[in-house]
Design an enzyme around this catalytic site. Structure first.
Site, short mmCIF file in Angstrom:
data_model
loop_
_atom_site.label_atom_id
_atom_site.label_comp_id
_atom_site.label_asym_id
_atom_site.label_seq_id
_atom_site.Cartn_x
_atom_site.Cartn_y
_atom_site.Cartn_z
N HIS A 1 40.32 -45.47 30.67
CA HIS A 1 38.87 -45.67 30.64
C HIS A 1 38.27 -45.43 32.02
O HIS A 1 37.11 -45.77 32.26
CB HIS A 1 38.54 -47.09 30.17
CG HIS A 1 39.23 -47.49 28.92
ND1 HIS A 1 40.30 -48.36 28.90
CD2 HIS A 1 39.03 -47.11 27.63
CE1 HIS A 1 40.72 -48.51 27.66
NE2 HIS A 1 39.98 -47.77 26.87
N THR B 1 28.03 8.01 36.08
CA THR B 1 29.36 7.92 36.69
C THR B 1 29.82 9.32 37.05
O THR B 1 29.11 10.31 36.82
CB THR B 1 30.37 7.30 35.72
OG1 THR B 1 30.61 8.22 34.64
CG2 THR B 1 29.88 5.97 35.16
N GLY C 1 30.55 8.93 42.79
CA GLY C 1 31.65 9.62 42.15
C GLY C 1 31.25 10.99 41.66
O GLY C 1 32.01 11.97 41.82
#
Length: 547
Positions: free
Chosen positions: A219, A475, A533
């Site tokens: 408890h 991308t 990229g």
């Protein structure tokens, strides 16, 4: 701020009980219809011909206590409010509804409220003509000078021993005796990194970071000492030693690994491993868990319980039950590693010469190395600023192999596969893996007799498949796909370079991206900036077309 999943606090326990009854796979539990303040979960397949077993206490310890009601274990569980003993009326209601001529055994954890309320209910039931006995579980050894040891997770083992005895049809006095013997032979100790979060109240942050509390009660009661560590091995050494001090040296035990509510499955697995690797593990022949059996809401901690084992208790613990909270007894066996063959990390190729291919490789590598700073600056505007360094790392590795005459230049299928392997090793992040997928897949197609242009297109398709990006997603694919399509259509490198350049230029106008780090940026950040990229691909094809 309340951080507890609930609607109204006053309805929490009743709603939780209803959810538990719905979810039991045995469909064998019901709640007695009395009133909302009396919460008694009972077996709905009970016929009163055998000794009834009743346990209970405050809620917040789930799956205890309703989770252990069912054939082979408890007949009924009396559920109080969160961490509060159920009322005398609730316990008495349970007794008179499930007890037949065989009588009833109350299994109570040793807390004042439970002792008094269950005890008074027992006396009233006896006065009404029922046979009632009561046992009190006192398994907590963390406070050695406590005249009233607390009842904690070891209570579940007592439920199972007594439940088996009752299921076999033993009389009340024998069931009681077996329960008391199990109580005497059960020891438990707990430890927590943090106390529990009680519904509607702020968490008590009494422990400093990096500390743990030995013997914290279920408890949230204070334990026996604060440990200045959260290291698994150090903690288990302390806890296991205290348990072993209370065991006869020549006796085998069953070990219960109990989650107090806030430990992850990962941590519980580590706990189990550490205990069994400790000196205590030499005495453990069987295991229950690791699992949440008697929790303390979301307390970040665990408890360990041991019960001395003999053939009769082993049979009792192994017997099947229909209680959703029970975990099967596991007989420990040595781990048996499965012999395996390690996958070859790299294929071995014989170097070979091919001057035109060598010039192509050199041009690609030298272009990417020269672009390192420019690509990093470009990537810093839309990503994490390392595209140039990533591409250059791969290019330097391949160029070094070329200069060492270590490439199979006259076997293009082997060359592409080798390039793919090397890029996966030296290029960080996802870009290295994606490029490796493309070259490795293209190499496979070349081995099958496909022309180079179609093989490269296939590699691109596999890159798209695993990476998830498509043309228009901003991308490298926006430059790479049109360039490879131009080559596959029979066009020369100049046409491929022009297609790649147009694709890279188009990315500067793309304000929505669905892949890569730039997908986290807003439209204003992307506008007018080419994808690094795609720009790198365009520059490579430009260099090839001029060679």
């Amino acid at each position: 701020m309340n951080q507890f999943f609930m609607n109204e606090k006053s309805d929490l326990v009743n709603e939780a009980i209803e959810g538990a009854l719905i979810g039991t796979p045995f469909h064998n539990l019901s709640k007695l219809e009395v009133d909302t303040d009396i919460r008694v979960v009972v077996r709905n397949d009970w016929d009163k011909s055998k000794v009834a077993l009743i346990s209970g206490g405050g809620s917040g310890h789930e799956p205890a206590h309703a989770g252990f009601v069912g054939k082979g274990m408890l007949t009924a569980a009396v559920c109080g409010d969160i961490f509060a003993s159920p009322s005398v009326d609730a316990v008495l209601t349970a007794i008179i509804n499930v007890t037949g001529d065989a009588g009833c055994l109350l299994i109570v954890k040793n807390y004042t409220g439970d002792r008094l309320n269950f005890g008074l209910a027992a006396e009233k039931a006896i006065q009404l003509g029922y046979q009632v006995e009561m046992v009190m579980v006192k398994d907590d050894i963390s406070l050695p000078d406590n005249p009233q040891p607390r009842g904690i997770a070891g209570t579940v083992l007592v439920h199972k021993i007594a439940g088996y005895a009752a299921e076999q049809g033993l009389p009340l006095h024998q069931v009681t005796a077996l329960a008391n013997q199990a109580i005497a032979d059960t020891n438990s100790i707990g430890l927590a990194f943090a106390t529990c979060h009680i519904p509607g109240e702020a968490r008590d942050e009494r422990l400093d970071a990096g500390h743990s509390e030995l013997g914290m009660g279920i408890h949230g009661e204070p334990g026996v000492s604060i440990l200045k560590t959260q290291n698994s091995r150090e903690i288990v050494a302390i806890v296991a030693e205290k348990l072993q001090e209370n065991l006869p040296e020549d006796k085998k035990v069953v070990l219960l690994c109990n989650n107090l509510g806030g430990f992850s499955a990962l941590e519980m697995a580590v706990l189990t491993r550490e205990v069994l690797a400790s000196p205590l593990g030499d005495q453990v022949s069987h295991l229950v868990g690791p699992a949440t059996m008697v929790s303390a809401l979301d307390m970040k901690g665990f408890s360990l319980s041991t019960l001395l084992l003999d053939a009769d208790r082993e049979n009792a613990l192994q017997a099947p039950v229909e209680a959703f909270g029970w975990q099967p007894l596991v007989k420990l066996q040595p781990l048996q590693p499965q012999p395996a063959e390690k996958a070859a990390q790299q294929r071995h190729f014989s170097p070979s010469a091919n001057a035109p291919t060598g010039r192509i490789v050199a041009t690609v590598c030298e272009t990417l190395i020269a672009l390192e700073s420019e690509l990093n600056k470009l990537d810093a505007r839309v990503g994490d600023g390392d595209t140039g360094s990533t591409f250059a790392a791969g290019a330097r590795k391949i160029l070094k192999l070329l200069q060492q005459n270590s490439l199979p230049l006259n076997q293009p299928e082997q060359l592409l596969t080798l390039v793919g392997e090397q890029l996966a090793v030296v290029m960080g992040g996802s870009s290295g893996v994606l490029m490796s997928i493309m070259f490795t897949s293209a190499g496979q197609k070349l081995e099958q007799g496909e022309p180079l242009s179609q093989a490269l297109q296939y590699g691109l398709q596999r890159m798209k498949h695993y990476g998830g990006a498509q043309p228009g997603d901003r991308t490298m694919i926006d430059a790479l796909e049109p360039a490879l399509n131009a080559l596959a259509a029979g066009n020369d490198l100049a046409a491929a370079a022009a297609a790649a350049s147009a694709g890279a230029d188009a990315t500067a106008q793309m304000t929505v991206t669905r892949a890569g780090r730039s997908s986290y940026l807003n439209q204003q950040s992307l506008h007018g900036v080419k994808d690094p990229g795609a720009y790198a691909v365009a520059q490579v094809f430009a260099g090839l077309s001029q060679g």
